[in-house]
Design a protein around this motif. Structure first.
Motif, short mmCIF file in Angstrom:
data_model
loop_
_atom_site.label_atom_id
_atom_site.label_comp_id
_atom_site.label_asym_id
_atom_site.label_seq_id
_atom_site.Cartn_x
_atom_site.Cartn_y
_atom_site.Cartn_z
N GLU A 150 -1.54 12.74 -9.09
CA GLU A 150 -2.77 13.53 -9.03
C GLU A 150 -3.39 13.35 -7.65
O GLU A 150 -3.49 12.22 -7.15
N ILE A 151 -3.80 14.46 -7.04
CA ILE A 151 -4.39 14.45 -5.70
C ILE A 151 -5.76 15.10 -5.82
O ILE A 151 -5.87 16.23 -6.30
N ARG A 152 -6.80 14.40 -5.36
CA ARG A 152 -8.14 14.98 -5.50
C ARG A 152 -9.04 14.61 -4.32
O ARG A 152 -8.80 13.65 -3.61
N ASN A 153 -10.05 15.47 -4.14
CA ASN A 153 -11.14 15.24 -3.18
C ASN A 153 -10.69 15.17 -1.73
O ASN A 153 -11.35 14.52 -0.92
N ALA A 154 -9.59 15.83 -1.39
CA ALA A 154 -9.24 15.96 0.02
C ALA A 154 -10.14 17.05 0.60
O ALA A 154 -10.57 17.94 -0.11
N TYR A 155 -10.40 17.00 1.86
CA TYR A 155 -11.37 17.91 2.47
C TYR A 155 -11.07 19.37 2.19
O TYR A 155 -11.88 20.11 1.69
N TYR A 183 -6.27 5.30 -6.11
CA TYR A 183 -6.04 4.92 -4.72
C TYR A 183 -7.18 5.53 -3.91
O TYR A 183 -7.21 6.74 -3.71
N ARG A 184 -8.13 4.74 -3.45
CA ARG A 184 -9.23 5.24 -2.62
C ARG A 184 -8.74 5.23 -1.17
O ARG A 184 -8.79 4.22 -0.49
N LEU A 185 -8.27 6.38 -0.73
CA LEU A 185 -7.59 6.47 0.56
C LEU A 185 -8.56 6.90 1.66
O LEU A 185 -9.39 7.79 1.46
N THR A 186 -8.44 6.27 2.82
CA THR A 186 -9.33 6.55 3.94
C THR A 186 -8.65 7.29 5.08
O THR A 186 -9.28 7.60 6.07
N ARG A 187 -7.35 7.55 4.93
CA ARG A 187 -6.64 8.39 5.89
C ARG A 187 -5.57 9.16 5.14
O ARG A 187 -5.17 8.79 4.04
N ARG A 188 -5.13 10.26 5.74
CA ARG A 188 -4.17 11.10 5.04
C ARG A 188 -2.81 10.43 4.94
O ARG A 188 -2.48 9.52 5.70
N PHE A 212 -9.14 11.12 -2.02
CA PHE A 212 -9.38 11.18 -0.58
C PHE A 212 -10.85 11.40 -0.24
O PHE A 212 -11.17 11.79 0.87
N SER A 213 -11.76 11.14 -1.17
CA SER A 213 -13.17 11.44 -0.93
C SER A 213 -13.77 10.61 0.21
O SER A 213 -14.78 11.00 0.78
N ASP A 214 -13.17 9.50 0.57
CA ASP A 214 -13.68 8.66 1.66
C ASP A 214 -13.03 8.98 3.01
O ASP A 214 -13.23 8.27 3.98
N MET A 215 -12.26 10.05 3.08
CA MET A 215 -11.43 10.28 4.25
C MET A 215 -12.05 11.14 5.34
O MET A 215 -11.80 10.91 6.50
N GLY A 216 -12.76 12.15 5.01
CA GLY A 216 -13.26 13.04 6.07
C GLY A 216 -12.58 14.39 6.02
O GLY A 216 -12.16 14.85 4.97
N ARG A 217 -12.41 15.00 7.18
CA ARG A 217 -11.96 16.40 7.26
C ARG A 217 -10.47 16.54 7.54
O ARG A 217 -10.08 17.16 8.52
N THR A 268 0.86 -1.19 0.00
CA THR A 268 0.00 0.00 0.00
C THR A 268 0.89 1.24 0.00
O THR A 268 2.08 1.17 0.32
N ILE A 269 0.32 2.38 -0.32
CA ILE A 269 1.09 3.62 -0.31
C ILE A 269 1.58 3.93 1.11
O ILE A 269 2.70 4.39 1.32
N TYR A 270 0.75 3.63 2.11
CA TYR A 270 1.14 3.89 3.51
C TYR A 270 2.34 3.03 3.90
O TYR A 270 3.28 3.50 4.53
#
Length: 182
Positions: free
Chosen positions: A155-160, A100-105, A132-137, A79-81
């Motif tokens: 490419e980085i998208r949909n971060a809070y 990459y559907r990421l759930t944490r930063r 990062f659309s599934d991550m939160g704030r 994983t990227i993490y």
């Protein structure tokens, strides 16, 4: 705002940068000490990725379907993490293409040097998208005290709020990265 979607603010001696909705077609070097990473004599940046048919033995590989227990090889990516955790100064993390559907930063806290930077590069010919659309704030990528990181082709998208947030890092380079809808 400077007209290209970038915000910069100086705060008690620390550079805080919001790289929100921006497209970095060229190269942006963030260097608190006023010095950007040195370019090679031919004008390219050191650590250029190999061609698609040239796997690098000392590199760490991440993929959208990578495993938390993955070895980080081209055949068994992690994983990227895990790739960021596994990488050592001077190594390149090749990020395979796909979403990459990421759930944490993503936290970039490690400190490299001018001679041994951390590299987070898109695998040649591929387009990794950190969604990062599934991550939160939270910001998508946060560089706390991370220094000498070079991000390329991501490419980085949909971060809070912030695609990339630089809190106190220095000597970090963003090349051909796009951050939008943050």
């Amino acid at each position: 705002m400077n007209g290209k979607g970038m915000f910069w603010r100086r705060w008690t001696g620390s550079l805080i940068g919001w790289l929100g909705a921006m497209a970095l077609g060229g190269l942006l070097a963030v260097a608190c000490g006023g010095k950007a990473p040195a370019a090679e004599p031919d004008g390219g940046m050191s650590g250029s990725p190999p061609g698609p048919a040239e796997p690098v033995l000392n590199a760490v590989y991440a993929a959208p379907d990578g495993y938390e227990t993955g070895a980080g090889t081209i055949d068994y990516p992690c994983t990227i993490y895990r790739a960021i955790q596994k990488a050592e100064a001077g190594q390149t993390i090749y990020v395979r293409g796909g979403e990459y559907r990421l759930t944490r930063r993503i936290e970039l806290e490690k400190v490299g040097t001018a001679d041994r930077p951390y590299r987070l590069f898109a695998f040649p010919g591929e387009k990794p998208v950190f969604d990062f659309s599934d991550m939160g704030r939270n910001p998508g990528i946060r560089i706390g005290k991370g220094c000498y990181w070079h991000l390329k082709g991501i490419e980085i998208r949909n971060a809070y709020n912030d695609g990339v947030k630089i809190v106190d890092g220095s000597h970090n380079t963003f090349e051909n990265c796009v951050s939008h809808h943050n």
